[in-house]
Motif scaffolding. Structure first.
Motif, PDB file in Angstrom:
ATOM      1  N   GLU A  12       0.816  -1.206   0.000  1.00 14.29           N
ATOM      2  CA  GLU A  12       0.000   0.000   0.000  1.00 14.29           C
ATOM      3  C   GLU A  12       0.854   1.264   0.000  1.00 14.29           C
ATOM      4  O   GLU A  12       0.381   2.335  -0.371  1.00 14.29           O
ATOM      5  CB  GLU A  12      -0.941  -0.009   1.205  1.00 14.29           C
ATOM      6  N   SER A  13       2.105   1.122   0.412  1.00 12.91           N
ATOM      7  CA  SER A  13       2.995   2.279   0.366  1.00 12.91           C
ATOM      8  C   SER A  13       3.233   2.750  -1.066  1.00 12.91           C
ATOM      9  O   SER A  13       3.527   3.926  -1.307  1.00 12.91           O
ATOM     10  CB  SER A  13       4.336   1.926   1.020  1.00 12.91           C
ATOM     11  N   LEU A  14       3.060   1.835  -2.036  1.00 12.04           N
ATOM     12  CA  LEU A  14       3.199   2.198  -3.439  1.00 12.04           C
ATOM     13  C   LEU A  14       1.855   2.569  -4.063  1.00 12.04           C
ATOM     14  O   LEU A  14       1.756   3.549  -4.808  1.00 12.04           O
ATOM     15  CB  LEU A  14       3.836   1.051  -4.226  1.00 12.04           C
ATOM     16  N   THR A  15       0.826   1.772  -3.796  1.00 14.42           N
ATOM     17  CA  THR A  15      -0.488   2.055  -4.383  1.00 14.42           C
ATOM     18  C   THR A  15      -1.128   3.287  -3.751  1.00 14.42           C
ATOM     19  O   THR A  15      -1.990   3.917  -4.364  1.00 14.42           O
ATOM     20  CB  THR A  15      -1.428   0.864  -4.204  1.00 14.42           C
ATOM     21  N   GLN A  16      -0.753   3.602  -2.525  1.00 10.48           N
ATOM     22  CA  GLN A  16      -1.264   4.745  -1.774  1.00 10.48           C
ATOM     23  C   GLN A  16      -2.713   4.575  -1.346  1.00 10.48           C
ATOM     24  O   GLN A  16      -3.235   5.372  -0.580  1.00 10.48           O
ATOM     25  CB  GLN A  16      -1.131   6.048  -2.568  1.00 10.48           C
ATOM     26  N   CYS A  17      -3.385   3.574  -1.860  1.00  8.08           N
ATOM     27  CA  CYS A  17      -4.782   3.318  -1.535  1.00  8.08           C
ATOM     28  C   CYS A  17      -4.980   1.814  -1.365  1.00  8.08           C
ATOM     29  O   CYS A  17      -4.223   1.013  -1.921  1.00  8.08           O
ATOM     30  CB  CYS A  17      -5.717   3.826  -2.630  1.00  8.08           C
ATOM     31  N   THR A  18      -6.009   1.442  -0.624  1.00  7.29           N
ATOM     32  CA  THR A  18      -6.377   0.040  -0.510  1.00  7.29           C
ATOM     33  C   THR A  18      -7.072  -0.390  -1.791  1.00  7.29           C
ATOM     34  O   THR A  18      -8.085   0.194  -2.184  1.00  7.29           O
ATOM     35  CB  THR A  18      -7.313  -0.182   0.691  1.00  7.29           C
ATOM     36  N   ARG A  19      -6.523  -1.385  -2.455  1.00  6.61           N
ATOM     37  CA  ARG A  19      -7.051  -1.819  -3.746  1.00  6.61           C
ATOM     38  C   ARG A  19      -7.684  -3.205  -3.637  1.00  6.61           C
ATOM     39  O   ARG A  19      -7.410  -3.971  -2.716  1.00  6.61           O
ATOM     40  CB  ARG A  19      -5.917  -1.863  -4.789  1.00  6.61           C
ATOM     41  N   SER A  20      -8.532  -3.525  -4.604  1.00  7.80           N
ATOM     42  CA  SER A  20      -9.152  -4.843  -4.647  1.00  7.80           C
ATOM     43  C   SER A  20      -8.095  -5.908  -4.909  1.00  7.80           C
ATOM     44  O   SER A  20      -7.118  -5.684  -5.630  1.00  7.80           O
ATOM     45  CB  SER A  20     -10.216  -4.891  -5.746  1.00  7.80           C
ATOM     46  N   THR A  21      -8.302  -7.070  -4.328  1.00  7.34           N
ATOM     47  CA  THR A  21      -7.339  -8.156  -4.462  1.00  7.34           C
ATOM     48  C   THR A  21      -7.568  -8.934  -5.750  1.00  7.34           C
ATOM     49  O   THR A  21      -8.673  -8.920  -6.313  1.00  7.34           O
ATOM     50  CB  THR A  21      -7.461  -9.130  -3.273  1.00  7.34           C
ATOM     51  N   PRO A  22      -6.557  -9.639  -6.242  1.00  8.84           N
ATOM     52  CA  PRO A  22      -6.744 -10.488  -7.431  1.00  8.84           C
ATOM     53  C   PRO A  22      -7.807 -11.560  -7.214  1.00  8.84           C
ATOM     54  O   PRO A  22      -8.542 -11.904  -8.153  1.00  8.84           O
ATOM     55  CB  PRO A  22      -5.361 -11.105  -7.645  1.00  8.84           C
ATOM     56  N   GLU A  23      -7.893 -12.096  -5.999  1.00 11.30           N
ATOM     57  CA  GLU A  23      -8.906 -13.110  -5.710  1.00 11.30           C
ATOM     58  C   GLU A  23     -10.317 -12.552  -5.895  1.00 11.30           C
ATOM     59  O   GLU A  23     -11.210 -13.227  -6.416  1.00 11.30           O
ATOM     60  CB  GLU A  23      -8.747 -13.622  -4.273  1.00 11.30           C
ATOM     61  N   GLU A  24     -10.498 -11.316  -5.478  1.00 12.30           N
ATOM     62  CA  GLU A  24     -11.807 -10.682  -5.638  1.00 12.30           C
ATOM     63  C   GLU A  24     -12.171 -10.563  -7.110  1.00 12.30           C
ATOM     64  O   GLU A  24     -13.285 -10.915  -7.525  1.00 12.30           O
ATOM     65  CB  GLU A  24     -11.778  -9.299  -4.987  1.00 12.30           C
ATOM     66  N   TYR A  25     -11.238 -10.091  -7.908  1.00 13.48           N
ATOM     67  CA  TYR A  25     -11.482  -9.974  -9.344  1.00 13.48           C
ATOM     68  C   TYR A  25     -11.710 -11.342  -9.978  1.00 13.48           C
ATOM     69  O   TYR A  25     -12.555 -11.488 -10.880  1.00 13.48           O
ATOM     70  CB  TYR A  25     -10.308  -9.272 -10.026  1.00 13.48           C
ATOM     71  N   PHE A  26     -10.956 -12.341  -9.531  1.00 11.03           N
ATOM     72  CA  PHE A  26     -11.080 -13.688 -10.093  1.00 11.03           C
ATOM     73  C   PHE A  26     -12.506 -14.197  -9.965  1.00 11.03           C
ATOM     74  O   PHE A  26     -13.108 -14.663 -10.949  1.00 11.03           O
ATOM     75  CB  PHE A  26     -10.104 -14.634  -9.381  1.00 11.03           C
ATOM     76  N   TRP A  27     -13.081 -14.101  -8.784  1.00  8.63           N
ATOM     77  CA  TRP A  27     -14.433 -14.606  -8.570  1.00  8.63           C
ATOM     78  C   TRP A  27     -15.474 -13.738  -9.251  1.00  8.63           C
ATOM     79  O   TRP A  27     -16.495 -14.238  -9.738  1.00  8.63           O
ATOM     80  CB  TRP A  27     -14.717 -14.718  -7.073  1.00  8.63           C
ATOM     81  N   LEU A  28     -15.242 -12.435  -9.317  1.00  6.77           N
ATOM     82  CA  LEU A  28     -16.158 -11.556 -10.043  1.00  6.77           C
ATOM     83  C   LEU A  28     -16.209 -11.918 -11.527  1.00  6.77           C
ATOM     84  O   LEU A  28     -17.289 -11.959 -12.132  1.00  6.77           O
ATOM     85  CB  LEU A  28     -15.732 -10.094  -9.878  1.00  6.77           C
ATOM     86  N   TYR A  29     -15.045 -12.182 -12.111  1.00  6.84           N
ATOM     87  CA  TYR A  29     -15.005 -12.552 -13.521  1.00  6.84           C
ATOM     88  C   TYR A  29     -15.664 -13.905 -13.755  1.00  6.84           C
ATOM     89  O   TYR A  29     -16.338 -14.105 -14.779  1.00  6.84           O
ATOM     90  CB  TYR A  29     -13.558 -12.576 -14.014  1.00  6.84           C
ATOM     91  N   LEU A  30     -15.489 -14.836 -12.843  1.00  2.00           N
ATOM     92  CA  LEU A  30     -16.139 -16.143 -12.989  1.00  2.00           C
ATOM     93  C   LEU A  30     -17.655 -16.006 -12.941  1.00  2.00           C
ATOM     94  O   LEU A  30     -18.378 -16.689 -13.683  1.00  2.00           O
ATOM     95  CB  LEU A  30     -15.660 -17.100 -11.890  1.00  2.00           C
ATOM     96  N   ILE A  31     -18.152 -15.144 -12.068  1.00  2.00           N
ATOM     97  CA  ILE A  31     -19.590 -14.878 -12.012  1.00  2.00           C
ATOM     98  C   ILE A  31     -20.064 -14.333 -13.358  1.00  2.00           C
ATOM     99  O   ILE A  31     -21.105 -14.735 -13.883  1.00  2.00           O
ATOM    100  CB  ILE A  31     -19.915 -13.893 -10.873  1.00  2.00           C
TER     101      ILE A  31
END
Length: 341
Positions: free
Chosen positions: A164-183
């Motif tokens: 987060e020190s690089l992204t500066q913000c809390t971002r969605s995880t790859p696992e979250e995107y993975f299941w969203l795409y499967l849906i």
């Protein structure tokens, strides 16, 4: 960057270089998505005005859905370009703007699925069973997506999240995107399977009508494009080199929006361009056809051989027609009388 700055961020030089490189690639892909939306908008603006906004009724649910799917993604991408053009993210950007544009993928996908479900439901003659199936499918998919957005699942076989020190913000995880795409893949496949099943039944019954053929062809192209994008996005959750750029660009939003808009405009254009259908039908007896109904092709005629003409069998067929009903977001099936061939 100096060693002291890297230590303060808690990353190595290689991690920093990789993050910056992936962020640049994501920004380029983001610009490409916005360019795609604007380019497609300019190409189809005249068709949109003629076949959507100038048609009666002036206001309908179908037009609202089309407008949201058309213009909401453009607004979101403009905001997202503004966000990722900044070097330092403020608390307002992290807490408000990024979550807003992140949720846009779920909202946009929901809009697209509503349009497609209404079209297929209309193809089934507003079947109660199909309607219940679509409602359950939509509610289940949407509630699952919201739950995933809140739970932020974690795993060990996906792309590592940058600190987060690089992204500066809390971002969605790859696992979250993975299941969203499967849906998304599951919902799209279900709708497409129902479309092909019913369209095939009508095609066999009416010897391949123009609108049915167009619906299957355009629907297949739409499904192929969206499915390929979903598969790519799903696969991108594993390698870090793909995950960050595709996540930053929100790729699926641009592709589904353009594909859905093209599908709607193509079918509406075919419907209103009656001359392109080239179909005529002779009805006998009282007809329930409305003046804006369009017959879907001629019934097959017997072939003639030699000098004589083959006798014409006097059996009756039921001819399907499409009627434009904006409330349903597209086309509905109606039956008209008995037709003799």
């Amino acid at each position: 960057m100096s060693e002291a700055a890297l230590q303060q961020l808690g990353v190595t030089a290689d991690e920093y270089v990789n993050f910056v490189s992936q962020r640049i690639q994501g920004r380029r892909l983001l610009y490409a998505c916005l360019t795609l939306l604007l380019y497609d908008y300019l190409l189809t603006l005249r068709r949109e005005i003629v076949d959507v906004w100038q048609r009666e009724p002036r206001f309908s649910i179908a037009k609202v859905l089309f407008g949201l799917n058309r213009y909401y993604p453009i607004l979101v991408y403009i905001i997202r370009v503004w966000i990722f053009s900044q070097t330092v993210f403020t608390n307002f950007v992290c807490e408000r703007m990024i979550p807003f544009t992140g949720w846009s993928a779920t909202v946009n996908f929901a809009l697209v699925e509503i349009v497609l479900m209404l079209r297929v439901w209309a193809l089934y003659g507003k079947s109660r069973k199909v309607g219940i199936l679509f409602i359950a499918l939509f509610i289940g998919a949407l509630s699952s997506s919201f739950a995933l957005r809140k739970l932020h699942p974690n795993g060990m076989y996906f792309a590592p999240m940058p600190p987060e020190s690089l992204t500066q913000c809390t971002r969605s995880t790859p696992e979250e995107y993975f299941w969203l795409y499967l849906i998304g893949i599951f919902v799209e496949t279900t709708i497409f399977a129902l479309l092909v099943t019913k369209a095939r039944a009508y095609s066999l019954r009416t010897s391949g009508t123009p609108l049915i053929t167009a619906l299957v062809q355009h629907g297949t192209v739409y499904y192929a494009v969206v499915l390929a994008t979903l598969v790519l996005a799903t696969a991108s959750t594993v390698p870090a080199v793909l995950y960050q750029p595709i996540a930053d660009a929100n790729l699926i939003v641009a592709v589904t929006s353009v594909a859905c808009n093209r599908l709607i405009l193509s079918l509406r254009g075919l419907y209103f361009n009656r001359g392109a259908l080239g179909s005529t039908a002779i009805t006998t007896g009282p007809s329930t056809t409305r003046k804006d109904d369009i017959p879907l092709g001629n019934l097959p005629r017997p072939l003639s051989f030699g000098r004589g003409r083959a006798p014409r069998p006097h059996h009756q067929h039921q001819l399907s027609t499409f009627t434009e009903t904006d409330i349903e977001g597209g086309i509905s099936i109606s039956r008209v009388g008995k037709h003799t061939s």
